[in-house]
Scaffold this active site. Structure first.
Site, PDB file in Angstrom:
ATOM      1  N   ARG A  63       0.831  -1.204   0.000  1.00 46.33           N
ATOM      2  CA  ARG A  63       0.000   0.000   0.000  1.00 46.33           C
ATOM      3  C   ARG A  63       0.869   1.260   0.000  1.00 46.33           C
ATOM      4  NH1 ARG A  63      -3.368   2.215   5.136  1.00 46.33           N
ATOM      5  NH2 ARG A  63      -4.571   3.854   4.113  1.00 46.33           N
ATOM      6  N   HIS A  67       0.827   4.412  -2.565  1.00 48.37           N
ATOM      7  CA  HIS A  67       0.611   5.779  -2.091  1.00 48.37           C
ATOM      8  C   HIS A  67       1.788   6.683  -2.442  1.00 48.37           C
ATOM      9  CE1 HIS A  67      -2.863   5.277   1.018  1.00 48.37           C
ATOM     10  NE2 HIS A  67      -3.032   4.506  -0.035  1.00 48.37           N
ATOM     11  N   ASN A  95      -3.222   8.754   4.620  1.00 49.24           N
ATOM     12  CA  ASN A  95      -2.138   7.938   5.163  1.00 49.24           C
ATOM     13  C   ASN A  95      -2.190   7.778   6.679  1.00 49.24           C
ATOM     14  OD1 ASN A  95      -0.837   7.413   2.666  1.00 49.24           O
ATOM     15  ND2 ASN A  95       0.060   9.468   2.692  1.00 49.24           N
ATOM     16  N   HIS A 194      -6.179  -5.427  -3.122  1.00 50.25           N
ATOM     17  CA  HIS A 194      -7.083  -5.533  -1.975  1.00 50.25           C
ATOM     18  C   HIS A 194      -7.410  -6.981  -1.620  1.00 50.25           C
ATOM     19  CE1 HIS A 194      -8.718  -1.133  -2.391  1.00 50.25           C
ATOM     20  NE2 HIS A 194      -7.468  -1.194  -1.990  1.00 50.25           N
TER      21      HIS A 194
END
Length: 324
Positions: A63, A67, A95, A194
């Site tokens: 992740r 990001h 975040n 996911h």
């Protein structure tokens, strides 16, 4: 060492992706072969140690790479700490749920790499290697990672507006991914990340309670799944739930099978079923796990080339949390 047929096909995809992104002259597989030959080995060793302490840490690192790349490009700017004069990306709202342990893994990798080959391996590349090794650990493809990224010097919390919120519907989601040089198919493949990890109730509770004046829950959410989630997320709570309940620590195609059964956790997940083109790809990935893993690997390489700093641009941070 000779490549197997599967590895060779992924390597070819890597070359094609880099050519499409226009970065083939700067990023390359084996970038540290001479300057720091043990770099990827050291990254893997530290990840293995971290996974022994926290079996879910790999999903956090994956992740974090996403990001990082979607905000100012893949330049390690997510890793920079805030100061009294600047709120950095890691303190931006999207975040807030990124675990501190993820940053600590990077600290440990960087410390070892600085001892092994000082001032050579960038923090941005460390994050890309960790994401790849995390995917492979959970059962995905171990794909070649082109390296040579340099570290950025700017990190602003306001820039995290470039991250897609869990409430995005297909139109906005597609527009954002295209703006980053990623295709609709890349978007559907990368959404499969996911299949591992957890989410906080606050990210989707709007789908469970008072969805509209006429219905309590989002009608695109299966009623049995909605009831299950209300049990895990009582009103006002911010508990953690598995993103992919059947296999939360296995990189497989069950994420897509969930979408077919109206069990997408986020609006931005289930929305992939709202149009024929994306829904068709969801069905293909649900039926063909190997195809999903191959397409995901290729999309990760493509994503890892977004806005990279190379050559004399940026810097190689000594401490990933602080600009030199």
């Amino acid at each position: 060492m000779a490549l197997g047929r599967g590895e060779m096909s992924i390597a070819i995809i890597v070359v094609l992706c880099l050519s499409a992104m226009g970065t083939e002259a700067y990023l390359k597989v084996g970038f540290y072969s001479y300057s720091c030959p043990k770099a990827e080995e050291i990254v893997k060793e530290e990840l293995d140690k971290a996974l022994q302490e926290d079996k879910g840490i790999g999903s956090d690192l994956l992740r974090m790479h996403f990001h990082d790349c979607f905000v100012r490009g893949c330049d390690g700017s997510l890793l920079i700490d805030s100061t009294k004069d600047n709120a950095a990306e890691k303190d931006g709202k999207p975040n807030e749920t990124v675990e501190d342990e993820g940053f600590e893994v990077i600290d440990k990798v960087k410390e070892r790499l600085e001892a092994e080959c000082k001032g050579t391996v960038s923090c941005a590349d460390i994050l890309a290697f960790l994401a790849r090794d995390s995917v492979a650990h959970y059962g995905g493809v171990h794909y070649p990672v082109p390296a040579g990224r340099r570290d950025g010097r700017i990190s602003r919390s306001n820039d995290t507006i470039d991250l897609p919120p869990p409430t995005f519907k297909l139109g906005n989601l597609t527009k954002l991914f295209v703006s980053k040089g990623l295709s609709r198919d890349d978007m559907v493949a990368l959404s499969g990340a996911h299949t591992i990890g957890i989410a906080h109730c606050s990210a989707f509770s709007d789908r469970l309670y008072n969805f509209s004046q006429t219905v309590k829950a989002d009608p695109s959410l299966g009623p049995n799944y909605a009831a299950q989630l209300r049990g895990e997320c009582p009103t006002g709570s911010d508990n953690e739930v598995d993103m992919d309940p059947p296999s939360p620590l296995t990189f497989d195609s069950s994420y897509y099978k969930n979408l077919l059964a109206h069990r997408g956790l986020f609006t931005s997940d289930q929305t992939l079923m709202s149009k024929h083109g994306t829904a068709t790809l969801v069905k293909r990935f649900a039926k063909k796990p190997a195809l999903f893993k191959k397409k995901f690997a290729a999309a990760m390489v493509k994503m890892g080339s977004i806005g990279v700093l190379t050559g004399e641009q940026g810097e190689i941070r000594t401490n990933c949390r602080v600009v030199n």
